[in-house]
Design a protein around this motif. Structure first.
Motif, PDB file in Angstrom:
ATOM      1  N   PRO A  52       0.837  -1.207   0.000  1.00 41.20           N
ATOM      2  CA  PRO A  52       0.000   0.000   0.000  1.00 41.20           C
ATOM      3  C   PRO A  52       0.873   1.259   0.000  1.00 41.20           C
ATOM      4  N   GLY A  53       0.435   2.276  -0.723  1.00 35.84           N
ATOM      5  CA  GLY A  53       1.172   3.530  -0.765  1.00 35.84           C
ATOM      6  C   GLY A  53       2.209   3.605  -1.873  1.00 35.84           C
ATOM      7  N   ALA A  67      14.408   0.515   0.507  1.00 31.24           N
ATOM      8  CA  ALA A  67      14.090   0.610  -0.915  1.00 31.24           C
ATOM      9  C   ALA A  67      13.593   2.019  -1.219  1.00 31.24           C
ATOM     10  N   ALA A  68      13.827   2.466  -2.466  1.00 35.96           N
ATOM     11  CA  ALA A  68      13.416   3.801  -2.894  1.00 35.96           C
ATOM     12  C   ALA A  68      12.695   3.694  -4.233  1.00 35.96           C
ATOM     13  N   LEU A  77       9.817   8.120  -2.970  1.00 38.91           N
ATOM     14  CA  LEU A  77       9.268   7.460  -1.796  1.00 38.91           C
ATOM     15  C   LEU A  77      10.266   6.424  -1.306  1.00 38.91           C
ATOM     16  N   CYS A  78      10.441   6.327   0.008  1.00 40.57           N
ATOM     17  CA  CYS A  78      11.352   5.339   0.583  1.00 40.57           C
ATOM     18  C   CYS A  78      10.631   4.535   1.649  1.00 40.57           C
ATOM     19  N   THR A 100       7.371   6.577   2.864  1.00 39.71           N
ATOM     20  CA  THR A 100       7.593   7.965   3.249  1.00 39.71           C
ATOM     21  C   THR A 100       8.054   8.766   2.049  1.00 39.71           C
ATOM     22  N   GLU A 101       7.444   9.931   1.827  1.00 43.76           N
ATOM     23  CA  GLU A 101       7.895  10.807   0.743  1.00 43.76           C
ATOM     24  C   GLU A 101       9.115  11.595   1.191  1.00 43.76           C
ATOM     25  N   VAL A 102      10.129  11.630   0.326  1.00 42.30           N
ATOM     26  CA  VAL A 102      11.334  12.422   0.573  1.00 42.30           C
ATOM     27  C   VAL A 102      11.151  13.751  -0.152  1.00 42.30           C
TER      28      VAL A 102
END
Length: 143
Positions: A52-53, A67-68, A77-78, A100-102
């Motif tokens: 998800p995401g 992972a990125a 996203l990571c 998580t968005e960088v």
């Protein structure tokens, strides 16, 4: 419906799959399935789970423990281990992160991504290089 895979990469414990739809999946229980096969089981039960995401992903890079991803809207996203900030979050905030968005400077056109052992490198269309994570051996080029 079956997926058409466009990329597959391995971390220390997980196989990551990128579908042509841009969705990311992980192969779970692979170790247990292989152990059962070694013990004579004729059935190999492998679970493939959607993450998800992580939708509309165009590129991914998988390191040993993180992972990125780059998505179609240009976001990075990571997910995973962040003990050195390799997921773009200060390690004091989170040692392990979900999707998580960088954040990058406005106007950055992210094109390529690579995960190292405990660091991440992102290249944008103008040739700018962004690095985050462990720099103890100057792998980020920061000195």
């Amino acid at each position: 419906a079956s997926e058409s895979w466009v990329d597959a990469q391995c971390s220390e414990r997980t196989i990551w799959l990128l579908a042509s739809s841009g969705q990311v999946f992980v192969v779970e229980s692979l170790g247990e399935a292989l152990d059962a096969a070694d013990k004579g089981s004729e059935r190999l039960a492998i679970a493939i789970r959607e993450v998800p995401g992580l939708e509309k992903i165009k590129k991914m890079s998988v390191g040993p423990t993180h992972a990125a991803f780059l998505d179609e809207s240009g976001r990075c996203l990571c997910v995973g281990n962040n003990d050195c900030g390799q997921c773009g979050v200060h390690p004091s905030e989170a040692q392990q992160v979900g999707v998580t968005e960088v954040l990058f400077p406005r106007g950055a056109n992210l094109e390529s991504i690579a995960c190292g052992g405990k660091h991440t490198v992102v290249l944008d269309g103008s040739g700018s290089v962004f690095t985050f994570g462990d720099d103890t051996k100057i792998q980020l080029g920061l000195g």
